[in-house]
Design an enzyme around this catalytic site. Structure first.
Site, PDB file in Angstrom:
ATOM      1  CB  CYS A 154      -4.727  10.876  10.746  1.00 33.91           C
ATOM      2  SG  CYS A 154      -2.692   9.664  11.051  1.00 33.91           S
ATOM      3  NE  ARG A 190      -1.102  12.701   8.074  1.00 38.25           N
ATOM      4  CZ  ARG A 190      -0.027  12.868   7.709  1.00 38.25           C
ATOM      5  NH1 ARG A 190       0.533  12.045   6.301  1.00 38.25           N
ATOM      6  NH2 ARG A 190       0.795  13.875   8.024  1.00 38.25           N
ATOM      7  CE  LYS A 241      -1.428   1.856   4.329  1.00 39.94           C
ATOM      8  NZ  LYS A 241      -1.150   2.940   4.044  1.00 39.94           N
ATOM      9  CG  ASN A 242       2.161   2.484   3.862  1.00 40.62           C
ATOM     10  OD1 ASN A 242       0.940   2.985   3.263  1.00 40.62           O
ATOM     11  ND2 ASN A 242       2.576   2.314   4.554  1.00 40.62           N
ATOM     12  CB  ILE A 286       8.028   6.054  14.405  1.00 37.14           C
ATOM     13  CG1 ILE A 286       8.482   5.235  14.418  1.00 37.14           C
ATOM     14  CG2 ILE A 286       7.749   6.789  12.961  1.00 37.14           C
ATOM     15  CD1 ILE A 286      10.396   5.758  13.572  1.00 37.14           C
ATOM     16  NE  ARG A 320       0.620   9.630  10.319  1.00 38.75           N
ATOM     17  CZ  ARG A 320       0.300   8.773   9.316  1.00 38.75           C
ATOM     18  NH1 ARG A 320      -1.199   8.720   9.693  1.00 38.75           N
ATOM     19  NH2 ARG A 320       0.907   8.644   7.930  1.00 38.75           N
ATOM     20  N   PRO A 321       2.178  16.342  11.941  1.00 40.20           N
ATOM     21  CG  PRO A 321       3.562  17.458  13.004  1.00 40.20           C
ATOM     22  CD  PRO A 321       2.797  15.799  13.412  1.00 40.20           C
ATOM     23  CB  ILE A 322       2.456  17.827   6.376  1.00 40.88           C
ATOM     24  CG1 ILE A 322       1.513  19.686   5.915  1.00 40.88           C
ATOM     25  CG2 ILE A 322       1.611  16.919   6.381  1.00 40.88           C
ATOM     26  CD1 ILE A 322       0.497  19.665   4.935  1.00 40.88           C
ATOM     27  CG  ASP A 323       7.086  19.958  10.532  1.00 43.10           C
ATOM     28  OD1 ASP A 323       6.645  19.083  10.743  1.00 43.10           O
ATOM     29  OD2 ASP A 323       8.369  19.768  11.386  1.00 43.10           O
ATOM     30  CG  LEU A 324      10.210  16.981   8.641  1.00 42.36           C
ATOM     31  CD1 LEU A 324      10.502  15.847   9.136  1.00 42.36           C
ATOM     32  CD2 LEU A 324      11.255  18.408   9.311  1.00 42.36           C
TER      33      LEU A 324
HETATM   34  C1  EPZ Z   1       4.536   6.287   5.844  1.00 43.65           C
HETATM   35  O1  EPZ Z   1       3.672   7.624   6.945  1.00 43.65           O
HETATM   36  C2  EPZ Z   1       3.759   5.583   6.033  1.00 43.65           C
HETATM   37  N1  EPZ Z   1       2.615   5.457   5.641  1.00 43.65           N
HETATM   38  C3  EPZ Z   1       2.979   5.392   7.309  1.00 43.65           C
HETATM   39  O2  EPZ Z   1       2.143   3.791   7.207  1.00 43.65           O
HETATM   40  C4  EPZ Z   1       4.274   4.702   8.655  1.00 43.65           C
HETATM   41  O3  EPZ Z   1       4.359   4.336   9.735  1.00 43.65           O
HETATM   42  C5  EPZ Z   1       4.947   5.749   8.596  1.00 43.65           C
HETATM   43  O4  EPZ Z   1       5.875   6.544   7.135  1.00 43.65           O
HETATM   44  C6  EPZ Z   1       6.716   5.259   9.567  1.00 43.65           C
HETATM   45  O5  EPZ Z   1       7.390   4.141   8.050  1.00 43.65           O
HETATM   46  C7  EPZ Z   1       2.242   6.069   4.251  1.00 43.65           C
HETATM   47  O6  EPZ Z   1       3.391   5.751   2.779  1.00 43.65           O
HETATM   48  C8  EPZ Z   1       1.197   6.032   3.418  1.00 43.65           C
HETATM   49  P1  EPZ Z   1       6.504  10.099   8.223  1.00 43.65           P
HETATM   50  P2  EPZ Z   1       4.374   9.055   6.995  1.00 43.65           P
HETATM   51  O7  EPZ Z   1       6.741  10.927   7.693  1.00 43.65           O
HETATM   52  O8  EPZ Z   1       5.193   9.523   5.690  1.00 43.65           O
HETATM   53  C9  EPZ Z   1       6.847  12.971  12.106  1.00 43.65           C
HETATM   54  C10 EPZ Z   1       0.034   2.221   7.578  1.00 43.65           C
HETATM   55  O9  EPZ Z   1       0.099   1.328   8.652  1.00 43.65           O
HETATM   56  N2  EPZ Z   1       6.509  14.120  11.086  1.00 43.65           N
HETATM   57  O10 EPZ Z   1       8.079   9.192   8.307  1.00 43.65           O
HETATM   58  O11 EPZ Z   1       2.768   9.902   8.049  1.00 43.65           O
HETATM   59  C11 EPZ Z   1       5.413  12.383  12.049  1.00 43.65           C
HETATM   60  O12 EPZ Z   1       4.567  12.904  12.741  1.00 43.65           O
HETATM   61  C12 EPZ Z   1       0.771   4.076   8.130  1.00 43.65           C
HETATM   62  O13 EPZ Z   1       0.788   1.282   6.362  1.00 43.65           O
HETATM   63  C13 EPZ Z   1       6.678  15.373  11.248  1.00 43.65           C
HETATM   64  O14 EPZ Z   1       6.632  16.063  12.805  1.00 43.65           O
HETATM   65  O15 EPZ Z   1       5.437   9.102   8.068  1.00 43.65           O
HETATM   66  C14 EPZ Z   1       5.803  10.997  13.049  1.00 43.65           C
HETATM   67  O16 EPZ Z   1       5.798  11.214  13.910  1.00 43.65           O
HETATM   68  C15 EPZ Z   1       0.921   4.930   9.541  1.00 43.65           C
HETATM   69  N3  EPZ Z   1       6.868  16.595  10.781  1.00 43.65           N
HETATM   70  C16 EPZ Z   1       6.619  11.111  11.960  1.00 43.65           C
HETATM   71  O17 EPZ Z   1       7.886  11.927  11.489  1.00 43.65           O
HETATM   72  C17 EPZ Z   1       6.449  15.777   8.644  1.00 43.65           C
HETATM   73  O18 EPZ Z   1       6.081  17.251   7.692  1.00 43.65           O
HETATM   74  C18 EPZ Z   1       6.993   9.746  10.571  1.00 43.65           C
HETATM   75  O19 EPZ Z   1       6.130  10.030   9.749  1.00 43.65           O
HETATM   76  C19 EPZ Z   1       6.495  14.713   8.793  1.00 43.65           C
HETATM   77  C20 EPZ Z   1       6.699  14.074   9.767  1.00 43.65           C
END
Ligand code: EPZ
Length: 431
Positions: free
Chosen positions: A129, A105, A35-36, A341, A134-138
């Site tokens: 969510c 999301r 999926k991811n 995480i 789960r911010p998107i600041d990065l």
């Molecule tokens: C991806 O989410 C996956 N989703 C998640 O799978 C997976 O758990 C995650 O990566 C970690 O491996 C998809 O690929 C669709 P991150 P993503 O950005 O991209 C913080 C599932 O069950 N963060 O690596 O959202 C965030 O809050 C899902 O299939 C910021 O602070 O994960 C989190 O604590 C769940 N600012 C951490 O980083 C940002 O701009 C990891 O997030 C982005 C993220």
């Protein structure tokens, strides 16, 4: 929404999974596409000025939402069995409607591709969510460094790049998977070279890069923590097969371990699962790997895992945490899980406790005291992987478990009920 859709949607939201626990699992399964990986790859087709065929796309609600987003943007997109055929030559919009952004999301990953193709984008800021804010600041700070102007108004992000996207050096303070994907998508056809330092190393990043490179992009270093993207004028048609879903594989391993039995999973990539296989071996499972198949045999009694931590890849994946915790509820002692995480990944634990699990959580720590027996109960999914954890535990619980709000599970697991029935589980879905 017409009444048929209303009934369908209501049906999904009203459906329940019923499990009569206690049966050992046996047999073989083919593991679905990841999926991811399919989500960012479908987003990447927006950049492609030609027809793309993406194979091994699982039938999941998140994939259907991605298809709806592509159609909404004016792309031609049809599903042909397990393949999705996308032709973005006639793309006509740069806006992703709020309802679709809210449905999934992770649709934020379309942002980089839409800006890369259209020079602008309007999306509703994805709400938090079930896993915390789960911010998107990065994502946003990286896009700004590439020349994107972003205004946030009334819950919408208005983005445009008046001088086009420019390659630059970006250092991620956290190796965010989504942010790494968005940067790759924005940089693929930007002017100049983009370097991502502290990039995510997940296999899904490499799959996205393989897709784009096969369409003419020039992306190097995916899978490592430094990725180089040399912007190209044009990416065109290609054909690609999505990698297998390592988290779904881990889920069926946990089901087998806790219910007892022996199951072979076909079409996996063991090299993506090193930390997962190590955890299951530590819990006493016997795992044999032959090419793209793995066979898991359960121990008589699950061994406790003293400490298991979720980490970025190649560490133990956070998404496999819930099903491993569900398995450890039946271990011969106390295990400790450290979730590094996501902030709020334990919402399903209260539901697991309804089945008799003995788990205490404090911040990112979960202490799982093994019990001899779980007992069936009514429970509800709180999120995708938490829902999978409930199914896992229910397989080993004495008596009947009913699981509600299964739309969460349907986001990421294709036909989990059919698959488990194929493995001899007594499980059914009640519309
Ligand atoms: C991806 O989410 C996956 N989703 C998640 O799978 C997976 O758990 C995650 O990566 C970690 O491996 C998809 O690929 C669709 P991150 P993503 O950005 O991209 C913080 C599932 O069950 N963060 O690596 O959202 C965030 O809050 C899902 O299939 C910021 O602070 O994960 C989190 O604590 C769940 N600012 C951490 O980083 C940002 O701009 C990891 O997030 C982005 C993220």
């Amino acid at each position: 929404m017409d009444c048929e859709t209303i009934l369908l949607v209501a049906g999904v939201f009203m459906s329940e999974i019923t499990v009569n626990g206690g049966r050992k699992l046996t047999g073989e399964l083919n593991i679905q596409g990841a999926k991811n990986s399919v989500l960012p790859v479908l987003a990447a087709t927006i950049l492609c000025k030609g027809e793309c065929v993406v194979h091994n796309c699982p039938r999941l609600s998140d994939v259907e939402t991605s298809v709806k987003i592509l159609l909404n943007l004016g792309c031609n997109c049809v599903r042909d069995g397990y393949s999705v055929v996308v032709d973005s030559r006639d793309i006509s919009s740069y806006e992703i409607p709020e309802n679709l952004m809210r449905e999934m999301r992770s649709s934020v990953v379309f942002l980089g591709a839409v800006i890369g193709r259209m020079g602008k984008a309007v999306i509703s800021s994805p709400g938090g969510c079930e896993l915390g804010p789960r911010p998107i600041d990065l994502h946003l700070s990286a896009l700004r460094q590439m020349g994107v102007r972003i205004n946030e108004e009334h819950g919408f992000l208005y983005c445009d790049a008046p001088e086009g996207l420019k390659g630059t050096e970006i250092n991620l303070s956290f190796p965010s998977v989504g942010a790494t994907e968005n940067i790759i998508l924005a940089a693929a056809t930007a002017k100049g070279v983009t370097v991502i330092h502290n990039a995510a190393r997940e296999p899904e990043i490499s799959d996205l890069s393989d897709f784009l490179n096969s369409a003419g992009a020039r992306i190097y270093g995916s899978g490592s923590d430094t990725i180089y993207i040399h912007g190209v004028e044009h990416v065109g048609s290609t054909e690609h097969t999505i990698i297998p879903d390592r988290i779904v594989a881990a889920t069926y391993m946990a089901c087998t371990a806790v219910a007892g039995g022996k199951v072979t999973l076909n079409g996996v990539m063991p090299s993506h699962m090193v930390a997962i296989l190590s955890a299951f071996r530590e819990s006493g499972c016997d795992i044999s790997v032959t090419g793209k198949s793995l066979t898991v045999s359960s121990p008589k009694k699950i061994s406790r895992i003293p400490t298991i931590r979720s980490l970025v890849y190649p560490g133990f994946p956070t998404d496999a945490g819930p099903v491993v915790i569900a398995m450890l509820t039946k271990a011969d002692g106390t295990s400790v899980f450290v979730e590094n995480i996501f902030e709020n990944r334990y919402r399903y634990i209260d539901e697991l406790k309804r089945l008799g699990a003995k788990i205490k959580t404090e911040g990112k720590i979960a202490v799982i005291e093994g019990v001899n027996e779980l007992s069936g109960a009514g429970c509800k999914c709180t999120d995708l992987r938490g829902g999978a954890a409930l199914v896992t535990a229910a397989l080993s619980a004495k008596g009947t478990t009913t699981i509600g709000d299964i739309h969460h599970i349907e986001r990421g697991y294709e036909d989990i009920v059919g698959n488990l029935r194929q493995l001899n589980a007594d499980i059914s879905i009640k519309e």
